[in-house]
Design a protein around this motif. Structure first.
Motif, PDB file in Angstrom:
ATOM      1  N   ASP A  34     -25.028  79.588  49.519  1.00 29.95           N
ATOM      2  CA  ASP A  34     -24.084  79.339  48.431  1.00 29.95           C
ATOM      3  C   ASP A  34     -22.654  79.241  48.941  1.00 29.95           C
ATOM      4  O   ASP A  34     -22.118  80.181  49.518  1.00 29.95           O
ATOM      5  N   GLY A  35     -22.047  78.089  48.722  1.00 33.92           N
ATOM      6  CA  GLY A  35     -20.657  77.885  49.107  1.00 33.92           C
ATOM      7  C   GLY A  35     -20.476  77.509  50.564  1.00 33.92           C
ATOM      8  O   GLY A  35     -19.380  77.143  50.974  1.00 33.92           O
ATOM      9  N   VAL A  36     -21.522  77.595  51.359  1.00 32.91           N
ATOM     10  CA  VAL A  36     -21.458  77.219  52.768  1.00 32.91           C
ATOM     11  C   VAL A  36     -22.256  75.931  52.990  1.00 32.91           C
ATOM     12  O   VAL A  36     -21.766  74.982  53.597  1.00 32.91           O
ATOM     13  N   LEU A  37     -23.477  75.920  52.481  1.00 36.17           N
ATOM     14  CA  LEU A  37     -24.325  74.737  52.600  1.00 36.17           C
ATOM     15  C   LEU A  37     -24.434  73.962  51.295  1.00 36.17           C
ATOM     16  O   LEU A  37     -24.632  72.754  51.302  1.00 36.17           O
ATOM     17  N   TYR A  38     -24.302  74.663  50.181  1.00 30.94           N
ATOM     18  CA  TYR A  38     -24.578  74.072  48.866  1.00 30.94           C
ATOM     19  C   TYR A  38     -23.589  74.608  47.839  1.00 30.94           C
ATOM     20  O   TYR A  38     -23.281  75.803  47.829  1.00 30.94           O
ATOM     21  N   ASP A  39     -23.118  73.724  46.953  1.00 29.61           N
ATOM     22  CA  ASP A  39     -22.174  74.111  45.898  1.00 29.61           C
ATOM     23  C   ASP A  39     -22.933  74.674  44.702  1.00 29.61           C
ATOM     24  O   ASP A  39     -23.091  74.018  43.673  1.00 29.61           O
ATOM     25  N   PHE A  40     -23.394  75.911  44.836  1.00 31.72           N
ATOM     26  CA  PHE A  40     -24.145  76.557  43.775  1.00 31.72           C
ATOM     27  C   PHE A  40     -23.279  76.787  42.534  1.00 31.72           C
ATOM     28  O   PHE A  40     -23.731  76.601  41.409  1.00 31.72           O
ATOM     29  N   VAL A  41     -22.039  77.189  42.733  1.00 32.33           N
ATOM     30  CA  VAL A  41     -21.148  77.441  41.594  1.00 32.33           C
ATOM     31  C   VAL A  41     -20.966  76.159  40.779  1.00 32.33           C
ATOM     32  O   VAL A  41     -21.070  76.165  39.553  1.00 32.33           O
ATOM     33  N   GLY A  42     -20.725  75.044  41.455  1.00 32.33           N
ATOM     34  CA  GLY A  42     -20.586  73.767  40.753  1.00 32.33           C
ATOM     35  C   GLY A  42     -21.853  73.389  40.010  1.00 32.33           C
ATOM     36  O   GLY A  42     -21.811  72.904  38.873  1.00 32.33           O
ATOM     37  N   ALA A  43     -23.002  73.614  40.646  1.00 32.92           N
ATOM     38  CA  ALA A  43     -24.282  73.316  39.999  1.00 32.92           C
ATOM     39  C   ALA A  43     -24.464  74.166  38.746  1.00 32.92           C
ATOM     40  O   ALA A  43     -24.888  73.673  37.698  1.00 32.92           O
ATOM     41  N   MET A  44     -24.107  75.447  38.847  1.00 36.30           N
ATOM     42  CA  MET A  44     -24.287  76.329  37.697  1.00 36.30           C
ATOM     43  C   MET A  44     -23.250  76.063  36.601  1.00 36.30           C
ATOM     44  O   MET A  44     -23.568  76.200  35.423  1.00 36.30           O
ATOM     45  N   GLN A  45     -22.059  75.672  36.976  1.00 39.32           N
ATOM     46  CA  GLN A  45     -21.088  75.291  35.947  1.00 39.32           C
ATOM     47  C   GLN A  45     -21.630  74.105  35.153  1.00 39.32           C
ATOM     48  O   GLN A  45     -21.500  74.053  33.929  1.00 39.32           O
ATOM     49  N   HIS A  46     -22.249  73.160  35.840  1.00 37.22           N
ATOM     50  CA  HIS A  46     -22.850  72.003  35.177  1.00 37.22           C
ATOM     51  C   HIS A  46     -23.997  72.439  34.269  1.00 37.22           C
ATOM     52  O   HIS A  46     -24.100  72.004  33.113  1.00 37.22           O
ATOM     53  N   GLU A  47     -24.856  73.315  34.768  1.00 35.09           N
ATOM     54  CA  GLU A  47     -25.984  73.811  33.962  1.00 35.09           C
ATOM     55  C   GLU A  47     -25.499  74.557  32.729  1.00 35.09           C
ATOM     56  O   GLU A  47     -26.042  74.392  31.642  1.00 35.09           O
ATOM     57  N   LEU A  48     -24.495  75.400  32.904  1.00 36.19           N
ATOM     58  CA  LEU A  48     -23.966  76.150  31.767  1.00 36.19           C
ATOM     59  C   LEU A  48     -23.345  75.214  30.735  1.00 36.19           C
ATOM     60  O   LEU A  48     -23.490  75.430  29.525  1.00 36.19           O
ATOM     61  N   ALA A  49     -22.702  74.151  31.194  1.00 33.18           N
ATOM     62  CA  ALA A  49     -22.150  73.154  30.255  1.00 33.18           C
ATOM     63  C   ALA A  49     -23.281  72.471  29.487  1.00 33.18           C
ATOM     64  O   ALA A  49     -23.186  72.270  28.271  1.00 33.18           O
ATOM     65  N   LEU A  50     -24.367  72.122  30.194  1.00 32.27           N
ATOM     66  CA  LEU A  50     -25.514  71.505  29.523  1.00 32.27           C
ATOM     67  C   LEU A  50     -26.142  72.443  28.500  1.00 32.27           C
ATOM     68  O   LEU A  50     -26.684  71.997  27.487  1.00 32.27           O
ATOM     69  N   ALA A  51     -26.047  73.757  28.750  1.00 32.04           N
ATOM     70  CA  ALA A  51     -26.598  74.754  27.824  1.00 32.04           C
ATOM     71  C   ALA A  51     -25.634  75.071  26.689  1.00 32.04           C
ATOM     72  O   ALA A  51     -25.928  75.913  25.838  1.00 32.04           O
ATOM     73  N   GLY A  52     -24.467  74.411  26.675  1.00 34.84           N
ATOM     74  CA  GLY A  52     -23.540  74.583  25.564  1.00 34.84           C
ATOM     75  C   GLY A  52     -22.392  75.545  25.791  1.00 34.84           C
ATOM     76  O   GLY A  52     -21.645  75.839  24.863  1.00 34.84           O
ATOM     77  N   TYR A  53     -22.232  76.036  27.006  1.00 37.92           N
ATOM     78  CA  TYR A  53     -21.125  76.954  27.300  1.00 37.92           C
ATOM     79  C   TYR A  53     -19.895  76.164  27.732  1.00 37.92           C
ATOM     80  O   TYR A  53     -19.997  75.217  28.507  1.00 37.92           O
TER      81      TYR A  53
END
Length: 106
Positions: free
Chosen positions: A13-32
Motif C-alpha cells: 500500500d502506497g509503495v507498489l499500489y495506490d490502495f488509498v486512491g482505490a478505496m476513495q473511489h470505492e467509498l464514492a461508489l458506495a455513496g460516501y
C-alpha cells in the motif's frame, strides 16, 4: 527462498499500489462523500465509518475487480514494477501489508 540471499520486506500500500486512491473511489461508489485523507486516522476513521463497513465496501470492490484488480492498472505506483525487478536480482522480496480483520496494533 534462495539460499544466501538477504530478505527485504516491501509494503504494498502506497509503495507498489495506490490502495488509498482505490478505496476513495470505492467509498464514492458506495455513496460516501470524498474527504481529504487525515494521515493520523485510519481510512475508515477519516470517513467516519466503522471498520466493518469499510471492509464490506473494500471486499465488494475486490470481488468486482476494482480493488487489486485489472480494472484500474493506473493504481500501480509508477516505476514500482521496474524497481521490483531490479531488487529481485539481489534480494528475496517479501510483500507485506496490513491484514484486515485483525486488531489494530496501535
Amino acid at each position: 527462498m534462495r539460499d544466501g540471499v538477504a530478505v527485504i520486506n516491501v509494503d504494498i500500500d502506497g509503495v507498489l499500489y495506490d490502495f488509498v486512491g482505490a478505496m476513495q473511489h470505492e467509498l464514492a461508489l458506495a455513496g460516501y462523500d470524498p474527504r481529504p485523507i487525515d494521515p493520523l486516522l485510519s481510512l475508515h476513521g477519516t470517513y467516519g465509518i466503522t471498520r466493518e463497513t469499510f471492509e464490506e465496501v473494500m471486499f465488494e470492490g475486490i470481488k468486482k475487480g476494482r480493488v487489486f484488480g485489472p480494472s484500474y492498472p493506473n493504481r500501480v505506483i509508477r516505476g514500482a514494477k521496474e524497481a521490483m525487478w531490479r531488487l529481485w536480482d539481489q534480494y528475496f522480496i517479501r510483500l507485506v501489508t496490513m491484514k484486515s480483520g485483525f486488531p489494530d496494533p496501535l
